[in-house]
Scaffold this active site. Structure first.
Site, mmCIF file in Angstrom:
data_model
loop_
_atom_site.group_PDB
_atom_site.id
_atom_site.type_symbol
_atom_site.label_atom_id
_atom_site.label_comp_id
_atom_site.label_asym_id
_atom_site.label_seq_id
_atom_site.Cartn_x
_atom_site.Cartn_y
_atom_site.Cartn_z
ATOM 1 N N LYS A 101 0.852 -1.181 0.000
ATOM 2 C CA LYS A 101 0.000 0.000 0.000
ATOM 3 C C LYS A 101 0.901 1.250 0.000
ATOM 4 O O LYS A 101 1.880 1.305 0.735
ATOM 5 C CB LYS A 101 -0.880 0.001 1.251
ATOM 6 C CG LYS A 101 -2.177 0.729 1.103
ATOM 7 C CD LYS A 101 -3.128 0.355 2.259
ATOM 8 C CE LYS A 101 -4.552 0.683 1.923
ATOM 9 N NZ LYS A 101 -5.509 0.271 2.951
ATOM 10 N N GLU B 91 -18.604 -5.879 10.559
ATOM 11 C CA GLU B 91 -19.494 -5.159 11.477
ATOM 12 C C GLU B 91 -20.544 -6.088 12.092
ATOM 13 O O GLU B 91 -20.925 -5.924 13.261
ATOM 14 C CB GLU B 91 -20.191 -4.012 10.745
ATOM 15 C CG GLU B 91 -19.268 -2.827 10.431
ATOM 16 C CD GLU B 91 -18.424 -3.039 9.194
ATOM 17 O OE1 GLU B 91 -18.580 -4.083 8.526
ATOM 18 O OE2 GLU B 91 -17.591 -2.166 8.874
ATOM 19 N N ARG C 164 -25.093 -2.526 7.848
ATOM 20 C CA ARG C 164 -24.770 -3.946 7.613
ATOM 21 C C ARG C 164 -25.064 -4.796 8.847
ATOM 22 O O ARG C 164 -25.248 -5.992 8.766
ATOM 23 C CB ARG C 164 -23.297 -4.045 7.211
ATOM 24 C CG ARG C 164 -22.874 -5.413 6.859
ATOM 25 C CD ARG C 164 -21.665 -5.435 5.999
ATOM 26 N NE ARG C 164 -21.944 -5.141 4.584
ATOM 27 C CZ ARG C 164 -20.981 -5.102 3.684
ATOM 28 N NH1 ARG C 164 -19.733 -5.282 4.078
ATOM 29 N NH2 ARG C 164 -21.240 -4.865 2.427
HETATM 30 C C1 LIG Z 1 -18.596 -2.530 5.326
HETATM 31 C C2 LIG Z 1 -17.435 -1.566 5.323
HETATM 32 N N1 LIG Z 1 -16.767 -1.325 6.473
HETATM 33 C C3 LIG Z 1 -15.739 -0.457 6.503
HETATM 34 C C4 LIG Z 1 -15.352 0.201 5.361
HETATM 35 C C5 LIG Z 1 -14.239 1.224 5.402
HETATM 36 N N2 LIG Z 1 -13.132 0.814 4.570
HETATM 37 C C6 LIG Z 1 -12.935 1.306 3.366
HETATM 38 S S1 LIG Z 1 -11.616 0.640 2.622
HETATM 39 C C7 LIG Z 1 -11.239 -0.270 3.996
HETATM 40 C C8 LIG Z 1 -10.040 -1.146 4.041
HETATM 41 C C9 LIG Z 1 -10.064 -2.103 2.876
HETATM 42 O O1 LIG Z 1 -8.931 -2.935 2.984
HETATM 43 P P1 LIG Z 1 -8.600 -3.867 1.743
HETATM 44 O O2 LIG Z 1 -9.826 -4.553 1.302
HETATM 45 O O3 LIG Z 1 -7.459 -4.694 2.131
HETATM 46 O O4 LIG Z 1 -8.205 -2.842 0.581
HETATM 47 P P2 LIG Z 1 -6.881 -1.931 0.508
HETATM 48 O O5 LIG Z 1 -7.310 -0.555 0.974
HETATM 49 O O6 LIG Z 1 -5.854 -2.557 1.376
HETATM 50 O O7 LIG Z 1 -6.507 -1.948 -0.945
HETATM 51 C C10 LIG Z 1 -12.184 -0.088 4.964
HETATM 52 C C11 LIG Z 1 -12.192 -0.766 6.284
HETATM 53 C C12 LIG Z 1 -16.078 -0.071 4.179
HETATM 54 N N3 LIG Z 1 -15.795 0.558 3.020
HETATM 55 N N4 LIG Z 1 -17.082 -0.960 4.185
HETATM 56 MG MG LIG Z 2 -5.452 -4.478 1.973
#
Ligand SMILES: Cc1ncc(C[n+]2csc(CCOP(=O)(O)OP(=O)(O)O)c2C)c(N)n1
Ligand SMILES: [Mg+2]
Ligand SMILES: CC(=O)[C@@H](O)[C@H](O)COP(=O)(O)O
Length: 638
Positions: A282, A366, A394
């Site tokens: 990242k 969640e 959710r």
């Molecule tokens: C249901 C839900 N909970 C929390 C979030 C907030 N959120 C947005 S991106 C993210 C992290 C995503 O991590 P990953 O899937 O590994 O993607 P990366 O950012 O590492 O590419 C979170 C927790 C969300 N979008 N949806």
């Molecule tokens: Mg990730």
């Protein structure tokens, strides 16, 4: 960015010679840093997806072959490669590009919902549709390691694995992080796969040997083939995905375009469900993001691209909550905290640092957060679950049936409650007061400033017989607004000279409502402004105040349907009181991305709009009263 600007779409990308691709990746990376520095956005995730996305669009023919991005925050590169590089000047701004895929923007975009862990379900559905239509095109889903910690992802994997003849290519973008490092068994299993020496590298070495070797006799060919098989047995372990019946390709260096293309082509050739495990970093390629230990610049505000220095104010509602929770944590050993992979964004980092054994990160889960909180409460503790308002959607059933039905003392703290704006329709925290109004025994507070936030949090943690919720918006709280008096939980903030209008200001709407009252007074309309503080259930004192006025107006930064206006109306009906109520809130629609102020203006939640409507309503009521006062000429009953 001559090369990037020369690309009209993926077909131009596919026409590029592979030796041009490193330069293209560099141009994209520069474009990401320079544009996001001006607009803010998801820099870290997108820097990590540059090479991966280039390879995707060279192997798969979007839009005919769908590429679905989970959460969608990492789709900027996809947008640049599908003809939208010019739009990045106004990313996430009204009239500019959305920060997520947008069906209105491009036929290459499929899913707009920014809620995580949905991509595999969409992919399963799309693959089933093509199968029913006799169409063998592949479907691609890009899912992060964080999104894989969401339960929906496993529901989908279970279905995808059930049909070996449906071509679903799942690209796991494994950078080891959600915001903070991804937790749990899924993360550990990915790490095990990730840490194995690159089977793909070794396999490629064998392949290249085969290609480079002169026409070989069967003996040498058989020997090399045996090496390849041996490598697979040793380096490509039977991991969790293969246990499910999914083919597995990887781990692959997600920043090596050739390797990614080769792995994707192999995956495509299988013609069935397959995982391509891409290992990325990242923030890759921009040291301030890549080296950031908090969240690798997951979501950043504007910043100086040269120094990486942020230009965004620090103190906000989240910080105020964080500070108070640490103070409470020091006083009460039974208070524990739960985050759904958002420790820092929801203000739990300070609590975690002080009380690590009392802080739980459940991943992007969640639903599990709420039900495990019910378990924690049954175990004698008082959990505080901190989530963004929109993500509580959710876990509604878990809050209703696992917490409230069992009358468990769980406190949910909703950050980003109300309009957020720049993250688009699915991020506005506009549904919590509506959906929670039907939960028996639930108490919900909407503080107006830091001091009422601190008060509400302590009052919530004092409740022992059911769920409590405290909601506040994104951004900075106003200067504390003093009360003239308190009636039960209700704060009277301004008294009208006459009982013309009772203006019920909910949470962040207080400053605007006080300004409305002054404006109305200039036009001869007397307005009393109250802040209910606790909006669920409706306090009898609020009903008393309402019953004593000619008109009641409620103003809330939340959905009008089922909001405070609705619940107050029902409370007045229960009291057989027919004072007219006018509810001002967010209409039942999805809002285009824009600033919070723009979306509030879209919804008529501005000082001008509310003042105008109060003047209109009082005029109508005055006319009606005058009509009623006039004796009918013909003596006819009305
Ligand atoms: C249901 C839900 N909970 C929390 C979030 C907030 N959120 C947005 S991106 C993210 C992290 C995503 O991590 P990953 O899937 O590994 O993607 P990366 O950012 O590492 O590419 C979170 C927790 C969300 N979008 N949806
Ligand atoms: Mg990730
Ligand atoms: C994609 C996602 O859900 C989050 O990363 C969100 O964009 C962050 O929002 P804030 O900037 O309000 O923390």
């Amino acid at each position: 960015m001559p090369l990037l600007r020369s690309l009209r779409g993926p077909e131009d990308l596919r026409a590029l010679p592979s030796e041009a691709l490193p330069n293209l990746a560099a141009e994209i990376r520069d474009a990401l840093v320079t544009s996001v520095a001006r607009t803010g956005g998801h820099l870290g995730p997108n820097l990590g997806c540059v090479e991966l996305t280039i390879a995707l669009h060279r192997v798969f023919e979007s839009p005919r072959e769908p590429i679905v991005f989970d959460t969608g925050h990492q789709a900027y590169v996809h947008k640049m490669l599908t003809g939208r590089i010019e739009g990045f000047e106004r990313l996430r701004q009204r009239g500019g590009l959305s920060g997520y895929p947008s069906r209105a923007e491009s036929e290459h975009d499929w899913v707009e919902n920014s809620h995580a862990s949905t991509a595999l379900s969409y992919a399963d559905g799309l693959a089933k549709a093509y199968a029913v239509r006799g169409d063998s095109r592949p479907v691609v889903a890009v899912v992060g390691d964080g999104a894989l910690t969401g339960g929906m992802a496993w529901e989908a994997l279970n279905n995808i694995a059930a049909a070996q003849d449906r071509p679903v290519v799942i690209v796991v973008n494994d950078n080891g992080r959600s915001y903070s490092p991804t937790i749990g068994g899924v993360a550990d299993a990915l790490a095990t796969l990730r840490l194995r020496p690159g089977y793909e590298d070794a396999l490629n070495a064998v392949r290249q040997a085969l290609h480079r070797a002169p026409v070989v006799g069967t003996a040498l060919y058989d020997a090399l083939h045996a090496i390849k098989k041996g490598l697979k047995d040793v380096l490509s372990p039977q991991g969790m995905f293969e246990d499910l019946g999914l083919k597995y390709v990887g781990p692959v260096d997600g920043h090596d375009i050739d390797m990614m293309e080769s792995a994707l082509r192999r995956a495509r050739s299988f013609g069935g469900p397959v995982i391509v495990h891409a290992v990325t970093t990242k923030g890759f390629g921009y040291p301030p993001a890549e080296t950031d230990q908090i969240d690798a610049w997951h979501a950043t505000g504007t910043f100086d691209p040269d120094s990486g220095a942020s230009t965004v104010a620090a103190r906000d509602w989240t910080t105020a909550f964080s500070d108070e929770l640490v103070r409470i944590g020091a006083e009460r050993a039974d208070v524990v905290a739960i985050t759904a992979a958002m420790l820092h964004p929801t203000g739990l980092a300070a609590f975690a640092e002080r009380f690590p054994e009392r802080t739980f990160d459940v991943g992007i889960a969640e639903q599990h957060a709420l039900t495990s909180a019910a378990g924690l409460a049954m175990g004698g503790l008082h959990p505080v679950v901190a989530v963004y308002s929109t993500f509580l959607n959710r876990a509604f059933d878990q809050l209703l049936m696992d917490v409230a039905l069992h009358r468990q003392p769980v406190t949910v703290v909703l950050d980003r409650a109300g309009v957020t704006g720049t993250d688009g329709a699915s991020h506005n925290g506009m549904w919590d007061m509506s959906i929670l109004s039907v939960v028996p025994g639930l108490r919900l507070a909407a503080p107006r400033d830091e001091s009422t936030l601190r008060e509400a949090l302590r009052e919530a943690l004092a409740v022992t017989d059911g769920p409590t919720v405290v909601r506040f918006p994104k951004g900075a709280p106003p200067v504390d607004v003093p009360a003239l008096e308190r009636r039960g939980p209700v704060d009277v903030l301004r008294r009208g000279e006459r009982p013309d209008v009772l203006l019920v200001a909910v949470g962040s709407m207080v400053p605007m409502c006080l300004a409305v009252a002054e404006r109305a007074a200039d036009h001869g309309i007397e307005v009393t402004v109250v802040d209910p503080r606790w909006v669920l259930p409706i306090a009898p004192e609020l009903v008393d105040l309402a019953a004593g006025h000619r008109l009641v107006v409620t103003v809330e930064d939340g959905g009008r349907a089922g909001g405070v206006g609705t619940t107050l109306t029902q409370a007045l009906q229960d009291r057989d009181c027919d004072v007219p109520v006018r509810a001002v809130g967010l209409p039942q629609r999805f809002f285009e991305h824009g600033s919070r102020a723009q979306v509030l203006a879209d919804a008529g939640l501005t000082e001008q709009d509310v003042a105008r409507r109060i003047a209109e309503w009082t005029a109508v009521l005055t006319d009606r009263a005058e009509d009623d006062a006039v004796e009918p000429v013909d003596g006819a009953q009305r």
